[in-house]
Structures are given as C-alpha cells and as structure tokens.
Design a protein around this motif. Structure first.
Motif: not given
Length: 468
Positions: A35-40, A402-414
C-alpha cells in the motif's frame, strides 16, 4: 535473540520451519508495504502533473502580462549600429547618428621601482571620483604589488594593475601602476594623487598623472548621439555606455566604432513570428498537461483467452479532483473570449479527444486583419489558463499540491505502521524460535532415554524353550 543450533536434538530444520512461519506472520506487513509503494507511485505521477501545471502557469502568465504580446522587432540600416525594441515600444521609424562612443578612463603612472615613501612609511594614494569623493589608501609596503592590493581592496573609483616597464640603468625592474575606472562614461572619471585625502583637500598632494612619464591613456567620456541631425530640432543624447537605453520609449540602440558618424535609420515593426510562437507554445503546454492527465486516468480494456474482457485503470482513474483540473484547463482554453470571439477564430481548435491544435495560418490571418484584437484575445485566453493552472499547482493551495500532501500523509502513516510491525515480527520470531528450541531439547532428551532403554533391553538375558 534466541540462538538455535539447527535441530541437534530432533534432527529437524528449525531455521526453515521458523522462516516459513514468519513468512505467514509477515503477510499483514507486506500488505502495508505494498500500500505504501502504491502511494509513492501515485505521488510520483502527481508530482509530474504538478510540474507540468506549474510550467503551464508560468508560460501562460508571461503571455497574459500587460503588453507581453506587444512584440516588436527593431532593425538598423547601419551594420555598426544595432537596435532592440521592448513591449513598451511603438511601431515606427526614426534616424539617429552616433558621434561618440563611451570610454572608460585609464591612467598609467611613470615607471617605478618601488612606491614612494613619506616620513619613512609608504606614501598614501588618494583617488577622487567625479563627484569629488575621496578614497585614501595606504599600502602595506613600498612594493607595487601591495599598492595594487590596497587600491583594489578599497572599493574606490578605480581598479589597479601592475604593468612591467623595463629596467632602470642599474638593471632594477620597473613597473607602471595602471588605474582603470570601475565605471564607464563621464561619471567614472577620477583623479589620482600621491598624498593623503587631507593633503588633496589642502592642494598639497602631487597629481600622480603630473609626473613625467605618466599619462591619461584614455579619458572618461560618455557616448553621444544626435536625433534629427542637421535640423533646427537637433537633439544630443548621451549615455554612460555605448548603448542608448530608451533613446525613444521602448527602443535601445547600441553602437560600435563601425557605426560612428553614419546617419542610421531605425525601424520598429510588429514581431508576428514572436507572437505566433507564444500562441503555439501555449497550446503545446496545454496539450502536455492534458495528455499527462489523460494517460493517468485512461482505462485499458483487454480480452482474455476465455473471451472475457477486463479493464485496467490508470493510477488516477476515478480521481475526480484530477478530472476537474483537466476540465478547468480545457474550459479556459476553448471558451469564447469576453467579446464573444471563439478561440478557433485565432487558430486554437479543440479536438474530439479533448486536446487542442494550433492553426498557424488562421492565427496569422487574424493577426494581420486585427492585430490588437487578436493579441487581446490571446492574452485573455492565456490569463484564464494561468488562473486554472495556478489553482492546480500553487505551492500551498494548489489542488494537485494538496493531493500530494494527502498522499504523503498516508504514506507516512503506513511507514509508521510498518515500523511497528518490524518490532512485532522480531519479538514473534524470538518467541517461535524459543518454542522450537525447547521442543528440540525435549525431543533430544526423549531420544537419549530411548537409546538408554534400548541398550538396557538389549542387555537383558535371553531364554529359549530348552532352558530349564
């Protein structure tokens, strides 16, 4: 961590058994990593879109700026004179005669073996600029090198250079101190004196150029040009350089020695090619962004061997925000202008696939028929595109940002959850390994008992049927 010597007691491959168990235990972590790889990967795509949107905003913003499309070309009738026209210029023709080029002052001292002294110490050197301000320097020694270093460190009106000047009668090397103004034109003029600033003010300092053998090699002077030469309206124009900036509003003229004294005609005309290039570049940049969005949202249909069709979406398929950006850019580029003029009338034509083409012939025809109206229409379209692209790519408020920031937050959480699983799995491996090591030890003990019992049984007396 528990230590295992593989299967000494049981003969089992404990390492392989534990690795297999842990591979199953690690499946939730593998899902998190995937899931993190997909976000990246998605962020990489979004960053690419953001770069293209920012580039479009910059390019369109330049075309939308006031007078940005008032492109003009200036030509000169004399090879030694060149001219450039800015956006504030006006088409037309005027004559100019350059009579004098700008010059930077250069002074050289008389030949010196060493710098003179005053009262047993190196004499001061004072430079006085065109405004009357004095710069006094005192070299560290009588070495000409130290004089050069002191002058250059002073920030005064001139730079110094040591120049070889042969030898004196005894064979001692001689040098000249060359002083060159730091500014060209009359404003760069200076005087050099051997003595302090106070002595210069008192009139007791020696003029360095008054020494026999010294010379002003090149006096400071402004460039001069004549407008309306030979008429009652003749006007002298001066410049500190050989470029006459805004000799008429928006037009600058640069002269070389080859152009001196020649009456030169400067013609300023519209730069149709430059305006056409801006329009073409705008359409190309719009297509670049729309193409990238299209590639990211494309759905590909495939047919399997069984005849069943399948559909595969791109990384941005279903993202309504990205589709909204595409719609905003498209609307900005094809919507009629405020005076009801369609972009297609100036060559910006939308295609069935949502991209645009640029019809250069149509644009040139519109530019010829109505230069001001065509420039205004293009500027308005560019302004709308600028707004749409900026709304998408602005550093803090842009929708893509903002989309990038949101995805980055998800990646950091993962990433945090993955790190937690690392410790959990390490603890689990230790526990499983300890369990199997204990089992191995127990099995080893049982095998030892079995061997002892077997040996005891083998040692018992045997009896046959004939034994009494």
């Amino acid at each position: 961590m528990a230590v295992s010597v593989n299967g000494l007691g049981s003969g089992l491959d404990i390492t392989s058994i534990v690795n297999s168990i842990m591979a199953v235990e690690a499946l939730p972590q593998q899902q998190l990593k995937q899931a993190q790889s997909q976000q990246e990967s998605l962020m990489t795509v979004l960053r690419g879109l953001n770069t293209k949107a920012a580039a479009l905003a910059t390019l369109a913003g330049k075309a939308a700026a006031p007078n940005a499309l008032n492109l003009l070309t200036a030509t000169s009738s004399t090879p030694g004179v060149t001219a450039t026209a800015g956006t504030s210029a006006t088409a037309g023709t005027f004559d100019v005669t350059v009579t004098q080029l700008a010059r930077t002052q250069v002074d050289v001292s008389a030949p010196l073996a060493t710098w003179p002294t005053a009262g047993g110490s190196p004499a001061s050197l004072t430079l006085v600029d065109a405004s009357g301000a004095s710069s006094e320097v005192t070299p560290a020694s009588t070495s000409i090198d130290d004089v050069v270093a002191a002058v250059n460190a002073s920030g005064g009106p001139a730079r110094a250079l040591k120049v070889a000047a042969g030898t004196d009668a005894t064979g001692t090397p001689l040098y000249r101190l060359q002083l060159t103004s730091t500014r060209s034109g009359a404003a760069g003029a200076f005087s050099a004196y051997q003595g302090s600033a106070a002595e210069v003010a008192a009139g007791t300092a020696a003029d360095l150029m008054g020494t026999p053998g010294a010379a002003v090699v090149a006096p400071a002077q402004d460039a001069k040009a004549l407008l309306y030469a030979g008429t009652a309206a003749e006007q002298v124009v001066t410049s500190a350089t050989s470029t006459f900036t805004d000799i008429v509003p928006g037009v600058s003229v640069t002269a070389t020695a080859a152009g001196l004294g020649t009456a030169t005609s400067i013609s300023v005309t519209g730069d149709s090619a430059g305006i056409t290039k801006q329009a073409n570049d705008l359409v190309a940049s719009v297509n670049d962004l729309l193409g990238a969005i299209g590639a990211g949202t494309k759905v590909t249909t495939t047919s399997g061997s069984s005849g069943v069709s399948g559909a595969t979406g791109g990384p941005l398929t279903g993202d309504v925000t990205v589709r909204g950006i595409s719609a905003a850019i498209t609307d900005a580029a094809y919507r009629p202008t405020s005076n009801g003029r369609s972009p297609s009338q100036i060559g910006i034509v939308i295609q069935r696939d949502g991209t645009f083409t640029f019809d250069q012939d149509a644009f040139n025809a519109a530019l010829t028929a109505d230069p001001a109206g065509t420039r205004a229409a293009l500027a308005e379209i560019a302004g709308r595109v600028t707004t749409a692209a900026t709304n998408a790519s602005a550093p803090a408020s842009g929708t893509i940002t903002q989309l990038i920031a949101g995805r980055q937050s998800m990646s950091d959480d993962l990433g945090t959850r993955i790190a937690t699983w690392d410790q959990r799995l390490a603890d689990r491996r230790t526990a499983v390994l300890a369990m199997y090591n204990a089992m191995d030890t127990a099995l080893g003990s049982l095998k030892t008992q079995q061997s002892w019992l077997t040996s005891q049984i083998a040692g018992l007396p045997t009896f046959s049927q004939n034994t009494k």
